[in-house]
Design a protein around this motif. Structure first.
Motif, PDB file in Angstrom:
ATOM      1  N   ARG A 282       0.816  -1.213   0.000  1.00 41.61           N
ATOM      2  CA  ARG A 282       0.000   0.000   0.000  1.00 41.61           C
ATOM      3  C   ARG A 282       0.853   1.268   0.000  1.00 41.61           C
ATOM      4  O   ARG A 282       0.610   2.205  -0.757  1.00 41.61           O
ATOM      5  CB  ARG A 282      -0.933   0.005   1.212  1.00 41.61           C
ATOM      6  CG  ARG A 282      -1.819   1.265   1.268  1.00 41.61           C
ATOM      7  CD  ARG A 282      -2.777   1.244   2.433  1.00 41.61           C
ATOM      8  NE  ARG A 282      -3.967   0.455   2.130  1.00 41.61           N
ATOM      9  CZ  ARG A 282      -4.225  -0.730   2.660  1.00 41.61           C
ATOM     10  NH1 ARG A 282      -3.369  -1.272   3.512  1.00 41.61           N
ATOM     11  NH2 ARG A 282      -5.329  -1.384   2.343  1.00 41.61           N
TER      12      ARG A 282
ATOM     13  N   ARG B 179      -5.332   6.046  -8.825  1.00 42.20           N
ATOM     14  CA  ARG B 179      -6.017   5.300  -7.769  1.00 42.20           C
ATOM     15  C   ARG B 179      -6.067   3.828  -8.145  1.00 42.20           C
ATOM     16  O   ARG B 179      -6.308   3.470  -9.302  1.00 42.20           O
ATOM     17  CB  ARG B 179      -7.443   5.832  -7.577  1.00 42.20           C
ATOM     18  CG  ARG B 179      -8.094   5.332  -6.279  1.00 42.20           C
ATOM     19  CD  ARG B 179      -9.108   6.331  -5.755  1.00 42.20           C
ATOM     20  NE  ARG B 179      -9.521   5.969  -4.410  1.00 42.20           N
ATOM     21  CZ  ARG B 179     -10.684   5.403  -4.097  1.00 42.20           C
ATOM     22  NH1 ARG B 179     -11.571   5.155  -5.057  1.00 42.20           N
ATOM     23  NH2 ARG B 179     -10.978   5.096  -2.858  1.00 42.20           N
TER      24      ARG B 179
ATOM     25  N   THR C 241      -7.936   0.229  -6.894  1.00 47.37           N
ATOM     26  CA  THR C 241      -8.931  -0.427  -6.048  1.00 47.37           C
ATOM     27  C   THR C 241      -8.990  -1.904  -6.417  1.00 47.37           C
ATOM     28  O   THR C 241      -8.884  -2.265  -7.597  1.00 47.37           O
ATOM     29  CB  THR C 241     -10.316   0.217  -6.220  1.00 47.37           C
ATOM     30  OG1 THR C 241     -10.655   0.289  -7.615  1.00 47.37           O
ATOM     31  CG2 THR C 241     -10.338   1.622  -5.647  1.00 47.37           C
TER      32      THR C 241
ATOM     33  N   ARG D 252     -14.813  -4.726  -5.253  1.00 44.85           N
ATOM     34  CA  ARG D 252     -13.981  -3.604  -5.698  1.00 44.85           C
ATOM     35  C   ARG D 252     -14.755  -2.289  -5.626  1.00 44.85           C
ATOM     36  O   ARG D 252     -14.198  -1.246  -5.298  1.00 44.85           O
ATOM     37  CB  ARG D 252     -13.486  -3.841  -7.129  1.00 44.85           C
ATOM     38  CG  ARG D 252     -12.377  -2.871  -7.545  1.00 44.85           C
ATOM     39  CD  ARG D 252     -12.356  -2.664  -9.034  1.00 44.85           C
ATOM     40  NE  ARG D 252     -13.586  -2.062  -9.538  1.00 44.85           N
ATOM     41  CZ  ARG D 252     -13.877  -0.779  -9.448  1.00 44.85           C
ATOM     42  NH1 ARG D 252     -13.029   0.052  -8.861  1.00 44.85           N
ATOM     43  NH2 ARG D 252     -15.018  -0.308  -9.932  1.00 44.85           N
TER      44      ARG D 252
ATOM     45  N   ALA E  32     -14.566  -1.094  -2.195  1.00 39.10           N
ATOM     46  CA  ALA E  32     -13.245  -0.496  -1.964  1.00 39.10           C
ATOM     47  C   ALA E  32     -13.173   0.896  -2.576  1.00 39.10           C
ATOM     48  O   ALA E  32     -12.586   1.818  -1.991  1.00 39.10           O
ATOM     49  CB  ALA E  32     -12.160  -1.403  -2.545  1.00 39.10           C
ATOM     50  N   ALA E  33     -13.773   1.073  -3.758  1.00 38.66           N
ATOM     51  CA  ALA E  33     -13.715   2.364  -4.441  1.00 38.66           C
ATOM     52  C   ALA E  33     -14.480   3.446  -3.689  1.00 38.66           C
ATOM     53  O   ALA E  33     -14.197   4.643  -3.862  1.00 38.66           O
ATOM     54  CB  ALA E  33     -14.266   2.224  -5.863  1.00 38.66           C
TER      55      ALA E  33
ATOM     56  N   ARG F 188     -14.284   3.990  -0.632  1.00 36.44           N
ATOM     57  CA  ARG F 188     -13.486   4.435   0.506  1.00 36.44           C
ATOM     58  C   ARG F 188     -12.506   5.519   0.069  1.00 36.44           C
ATOM     59  O   ARG F 188     -12.313   5.768  -1.105  1.00 36.44           O
ATOM     60  CB  ARG F 188     -12.731   3.245   1.099  1.00 36.44           C
ATOM     61  CG  ARG F 188     -13.657   2.186   1.669  1.00 36.44           C
ATOM     62  CD  ARG F 188     -12.909   0.933   2.018  1.00 36.44           C
ATOM     63  NE  ARG F 188     -13.796  -0.033   2.664  1.00 36.44           N
ATOM     64  CZ  ARG F 188     -13.532  -1.323   2.789  1.00 36.44           C
ATOM     65  NH1 ARG F 188     -12.397  -1.817   2.324  1.00 36.44           N
ATOM     66  NH2 ARG F 188     -14.400  -2.122   3.392  1.00 36.44           N
TER      67      ARG F 188
ATOM     68  N   CYS G 287      -6.945   0.870  -2.145  1.00 37.43           N
ATOM     69  CA  CYS G 287      -7.974   0.290  -1.275  1.00 37.43           C
ATOM     70  C   CYS G 287      -8.370  -1.083  -1.790  1.00 37.43           C
ATOM     71  O   CYS G 287      -8.371  -1.332  -3.002  1.00 37.43           O
ATOM     72  CB  CYS G 287      -9.217   1.183  -1.216  1.00 37.43           C
ATOM     73  SG  CYS G 287      -8.918   2.841  -0.545  1.00 37.43           S
ATOM     74  N   ALA G 288      -8.736  -1.953  -0.869  1.00 35.96           N
ATOM     75  CA  ALA G 288      -9.183  -3.302  -1.236  1.00 35.96           C
ATOM     76  C   ALA G 288     -10.341  -3.702  -0.351  1.00 35.96           C
ATOM     77  O   ALA G 288     -10.493  -3.221   0.780  1.00 35.96           O
ATOM     78  CB  ALA G 288      -8.040  -4.311  -1.105  1.00 35.96           C
TER      79      ALA G 288
ATOM     80  N   ASP H  67     -17.326   5.547  -9.452  1.00 35.07           N
ATOM     81  CA  ASP H  67     -16.759   5.529  -8.100  1.00 35.07           C
ATOM     82  C   ASP H  67     -16.649   6.924  -7.498  1.00 35.07           C
ATOM     83  O   ASP H  67     -15.721   7.220  -6.737  1.00 35.07           O
ATOM     84  CB  ASP H  67     -15.388   4.852  -8.096  1.00 35.07           C
ATOM     85  CG  ASP H  67     -15.439   3.429  -8.594  1.00 35.07           C
ATOM     86  OD1 ASP H  67     -14.476   3.006  -9.228  1.00 35.07           O
ATOM     87  OD2 ASP H  67     -16.459   2.754  -8.367  1.00 35.07           O
TER      88      ASP H  67
END
Length: 553
Positions: A401, A413, A415, A439, A442-443, A445, A450-451, A505
């Motif tokens: 990360r 970005r 994700t 995903r 995650a997007a 966030r 991000c995951a 997203d």
């Protein structure tokens, strides 16, 4: 040395076929290649040796010679072993581009010519550099016999007393010196920090090497990259050479040597990348079958082909897991799929694993901005162990990360979504949808990297089919009816705007571009959606509620 000097050495077996007026060109190096387009590895002044394996038809000669002439090479020497003689079309092409052309008799090896040229060039350099350049001749010959990056790192250690490592963009160690007295190993934490420093420095546009001091040690970081392309297309997939030394006071000759070393390692990087072609094609074929709704029997047949390639020697059919990644840039002018593909191939390898080979068990395809990985999971010996197999989203990005966030900087970005393991072809379509939903979570966030995993979907997406119809209708009506009513009265297209905003997203730039709107117009529409529903589209919970309402409507 001059090209003319090559003809004065009978043991080299060279015969001049054209370019008599250009024999005073200076030779600065030598390269053996059978690539159809070797331009990325050429810097000018090389004597290029080729076995002509790139030639499939006469027209290929014109294209190949044009590439060499544009790169500014000194001359071309073609072996006679492949075709028996140098073809006339190559002679004509070299004459047209004023490129000196030599033929090499069959009983003289390219290694002998390489050794001679390197020895002559190295005599112009001082001290220890001459010995190192001479010993690097094995890495400049074609094929895998050069020994890989470890050989050149050992030479840097033994001849120049330089400790060096080849690192991936995530900080995983690809290669390091194998000498017994090369000192302590590079820790995984320090390697990740070095990768992050390199990515951050490269995004500023500064030329390498980049010098950093970490834990009281100074390192010089040399990029190993494909030139001539947008930096964002290669930065997150190319390797780097980390040398424990301050290159700030090095003479030009030593800097030139290290840049040459990076070019040699780039060739190895390209070879290993090409070796992934079969696995990538397998993943693409399976993905297309899954997405087009092919019968499970057809998908299972393709998986039986993939399994031995990805897990050689495996007796039982593996379980499968799908990981989806998406790389997006703020301006939207670059496809993120190829970068996401390279990152997945790296991220899905245990960060503590040494060398490039572990990624050979991962098949990744890409379309647009998205990459999809097909990950085989060996079936546990004991049924009770089944719950511990598979990848977990929270662990997947734990090491990578920080460096990747620095490489993505302010305009990129990443994700990632991870599915649960499935036991057969019938479950792959659901696994793909599951990974894509994860995903999206995650997007929603904040953060550059991000995951989310399938576990985080258990409370909503996976349970949607079991929600009573009256509850579903009430939920969607409460959120969407005010927007539908407003659209009917004012033709404001709030529902399509909401769908596009979530699909992008929450990216204002990409959403406005997709809808062909000015960003201010998009902000007005989103503000109207929030006013009518009492929700806030900057909050994850409200985004998920809208997402679910649209899914159930």
């Amino acid at each position: 040395m001059r090209l003319r000097a090559l003809l004065d050495t009978p043991t080299l077996g060279l015969r001049l076929l054209g370019g008599e007026d250009e024999l005073d060109r200076t030779v600065r190096g030598v390269m053996t290649t059978d690539l159809r387009d070797p331009s990325r590895y050429l810097s000018g002044g090389e004597l290029v040796l080729t076995g002509l394996a790139w030639r499939r038809e006469p027209d290929d000669s014109e294209r190949f010679v044009r590439i060499l002439a544009t790169a500014g090479v000194a001359g071309l020497a073609a072996g006679e072993a492949e075709l028996g003689s140098v073809p006339d079309d190559l002679v004509v092409a070299c004459r047209r581009h004023r490129l000196p052309l030599f033929s090499v008799v069959e009983d003289v090896s390219f290694a002998s010519i390489t050794e001679h040229v390197v020895r002559q060039v190295s005599s112009e350099r001082a001290g220890d550099l001459a010995a190192v350049v001479d010993r690097h001749r094995r890495l400049m010959t074609s094929g895998p016999t050069g020994g890989g990056p470890e050989v050149v790192l050992d030479l840097l250690g033994s001849d120049l007393d330089l400790r060096a490592w080849v690192l991936s963009p995530t900080g995983r160690q690809i290669a390091g010196s194998t000498l017994a007295d090369s000192g302590p190993e590079l820790s995984g934490e320090l390697a990740a920090r070095l990768a992050g420093e390199h990515l951050a420095a490269a995004r500023t546009g500064r030329r390498g090497p980049h010098r950093v001091t970490l834990d009281s040690a100074t390192f010089s970081l040399f990029p190993i990259r494909h030139e001539g392309r947008d930096l964002r297309q290669t930065l997150l997939s190319d390797w780097l050479l980390a040398v424990e030394a301050d290159a700030g006071d090095w003479p030009d000759e030593r800097l030139d040597l290290l840049h040459g070393v990076t070019q040699l390692i780039a060739v190895e990087r390209d070879r290993r990348d090409a070796a992934r072609t079969v696995r990538r094609r397998l993943a693409q074929e399976v993905l297309e079958l899954v997405q087009t709704g092919a019968p499970p029997a057809e998908i299972a047949a393709r998986l039986r082909v993939a399994a031995p390639v990805l897990l050689p020697g495996l007796g039982a059919a593996p379980h499968w897991q799908i990981v989806v990644a998406r790389v997006e840039w703020a301006d939207g002018d670059l496809p993120g799929g190829p970068v996401a593909q390279s990152l997945l191939e790296e991220m899905l390898v245990d960060p503590g694993t040494f060398g490039p080979e572990p990624s050979d068990r991962i098949a990744v395809a890409h379309t647009g901005d998205e990459a999809v990985a097909l990950v085989p999971l060996p079936v546990p010996d004991e049924p009770a162990d089944a719950s511990i197999t598979g990848l977990h989203a929270d662990q997947l990005l734990s090491v990578v990360r920080e460096p990747l966030s620095r490489g993505l900087a302010d305009d990129g970005r990443l994700t990632v979504g991870v599915s649960a393991a499935v036991h057969s072809a019938e479950g792959l379509r659901g696994a793909l949808e599951e990974a894509r939903h994860a995903r999206r979570v995650a997007a929603a966030r904040t953060g550059r990297v991000c995951a989310a995993g399938h576990e985080e979907l258990a409370s909503h997406v996976l349970l949607l089919p079991f929600v009573p119809d009256d509850v579903r209708r009430a939920f969607t009506a409460r959120l969407l009816d005010p927007l539908r009513d407003y659209d009917r009265k004012h033709r404001a297209e709030l529902i399509p705007t909401l769908e596009a905003f979530l699909d992008c997203d929450g990216s204002w730039t990409r959403c406005a571009s997709r809808l062909h709107l000015h960003v201010n117009t998009l902000r007005y529409r989103v503000g109207r959606i929030e006013q009518l529903t009492g929700r806030d589209l900057s909050r994850l919970e409200d985004k998920l509620d809208f997402f679910l309402a649209l899914r159930m409507s």
